[in-house]
Motif scaffolding. Structure first.
Motif, PDB file in Angstrom:
ATOM      1  N   ARG A  42       0.743  -1.344  -0.012  1.00  0.00           N
ATOM      2  CA  ARG A  42       0.172   0.052   0.062  1.00  0.00           C
ATOM      3  C   ARG A  42       0.763   1.197  -0.068  1.00  0.00           C
ATOM      4  N   ARG A  43       2.213   1.169   0.431  1.00  0.00           N
ATOM      5  CA  ARG A  43       2.804   2.288   0.721  1.00  0.00           C
ATOM      6  C   ARG A  43       4.313   2.303   0.051  1.00  0.00           C
ATOM      7  N   ALA A  44       5.138   3.256  -0.212  1.00  0.00           N
ATOM      8  CA  ALA A  44       6.318   3.166  -0.670  1.00  0.00           C
ATOM      9  C   ALA A  44       7.173   4.226  -0.223  1.00  0.00           C
ATOM     10  N   VAL A  45       8.440   3.918  -0.060  1.00  0.00           N
ATOM     11  CA  VAL A  45       9.507   5.074   0.271  1.00  0.00           C
ATOM     12  C   VAL A  45      10.469   5.225  -1.004  1.00  0.00           C
ATOM     13  N   SER A  46      10.495   6.493  -1.188  1.00  0.00           N
ATOM     14  CA  SER A  46      11.755   6.679  -2.365  1.00  0.00           C
ATOM     15  C   SER A  46      12.633   7.692  -1.949  1.00  0.00           C
ATOM     16  N   GLY A  47      14.043   7.227  -2.213  1.00  0.00           N
ATOM     17  CA  GLY A  47      15.046   8.276  -1.864  1.00  0.00           C
ATOM     18  C   GLY A  47      15.604   8.851  -3.179  1.00  0.00           C
ATOM     19  N   SER A  48      16.215  10.173  -3.210  1.00  0.00           N
ATOM     20  CA  SER A  48      16.534  10.748  -4.351  1.00  0.00           C
ATOM     21  C   SER A  48      17.936  11.281  -4.059  1.00  0.00           C
ATOM     22  N   GLY A  49      18.598  11.741  -5.057  1.00  0.00           N
ATOM     23  CA  GLY A  49      19.761  12.577  -5.147  1.00  0.00           C
ATOM     24  C   GLY A  49      19.357  14.027  -4.695  1.00  0.00           C
ATOM     25  N   ASP A  50      17.984  14.394  -4.744  1.00  0.00           N
ATOM     26  CA  ASP A  50      17.513  15.847  -4.521  1.00  0.00           C
ATOM     27  C   ASP A  50      17.505  15.777  -3.116  1.00  0.00           C
ATOM     28  N   ALA A  51      18.017  15.096  -2.073  1.00  0.00           N
ATOM     29  CA  ALA A  51      17.928  14.928  -0.490  1.00  0.00           C
ATOM     30  C   ALA A  51      16.744  14.771   0.016  1.00  0.00           C
ATOM     31  N   THR A  52      15.891  14.262  -0.724  1.00  0.00           N
ATOM     32  CA  THR A  52      14.337  14.017  -0.091  1.00  0.00           C
ATOM     33  C   THR A  52      14.275  12.511   0.030  1.00  0.00           C
ATOM     34  N   LEU A  53      13.474  12.209   0.882  1.00  0.00           N
ATOM     35  CA  LEU A  53      12.726  10.557   1.103  1.00  0.00           C
ATOM     36  C   LEU A  53      11.199  10.960   0.930  1.00  0.00           C
ATOM     37  N   ARG A  54      10.566  10.415  -0.142  1.00  0.00           N
ATOM     38  CA  ARG A  54       9.221  10.639  -0.170  1.00  0.00           C
ATOM     39  C   ARG A  54       8.333   9.583   0.121  1.00  0.00           C
ATOM     40  N   ILE A  55       7.128   9.561   0.830  1.00  0.00           N
ATOM     41  CA  ILE A  55       6.437   8.642   1.269  1.00  0.00           C
ATOM     42  C   ILE A  55       5.053   8.459   0.254  1.00  0.00           C
ATOM     43  N   TRP A  56       4.917   7.436  -0.402  1.00  0.00           N
ATOM     44  CA  TRP A  56       3.907   7.267  -1.437  1.00  0.00           C
ATOM     45  C   TRP A  56       2.788   6.390  -1.069  1.00  0.00           C
ATOM     46  N   ASP A  57       1.727   6.809  -1.408  1.00  0.00           N
ATOM     47  CA  ASP A  57       0.416   6.315  -1.146  1.00  0.00           C
ATOM     48  C   ASP A  57       0.208   5.595  -2.559  1.00  0.00           C
ATOM     49  N   LEU A  58       0.489   4.249  -2.508  1.00  0.00           N
ATOM     50  CA  LEU A  58       0.209   3.343  -3.952  1.00  0.00           C
ATOM     51  C   LEU A  58      -1.385   3.251  -4.169  1.00  0.00           C
TER      52      LEU A  58
END
Length: 82
Positions: A42-58
């Motif tokens: 139901r959820r995911a976490v992504s990490g990026s070179g933009d120095a953010t972690l994003r929590i996704w509601d899939l």
């Protein structure tokens, strides 16, 4: 479900059973370096070179939470390995 990130900062989702491409999720401003999906899918976490972690509601395909980190080497490393 298979979820993968790309250099543009987008996530791409495929249906594992059919192999069909489902959707593109965009929010990061630099390349996605890591993605992790919760066990229930139901959820995911992504990490990026933009120095953010994003929590996704899939379930609805949105990013309701963004965690900003300092532009330091250790936070970028966290974005890669969380």
């Amino acid at each position: 479900m298979i979820l993968a990130g790309d250099r543009s900062g987008a996530l791409h989702e495929w249906d594992l059973r059919t192999g069909a491409y489902k959707r593109r999720l965009s929010a990061h401003t630099r390349g996605v370096e890591s993605v992790s999906v919760t066990q229930d899918g139901r959820r995911a976490v992504s990490g990026s070179g933009d120095a953010t972690l994003r929590i996704w509601d899939l379930e609805i395909g949105v990013c309701p939470m963004r965690l900003d980190g300092p532009a330091t080497w250790w936070f970028r490393l966290l974005c890669r390995v969380f």
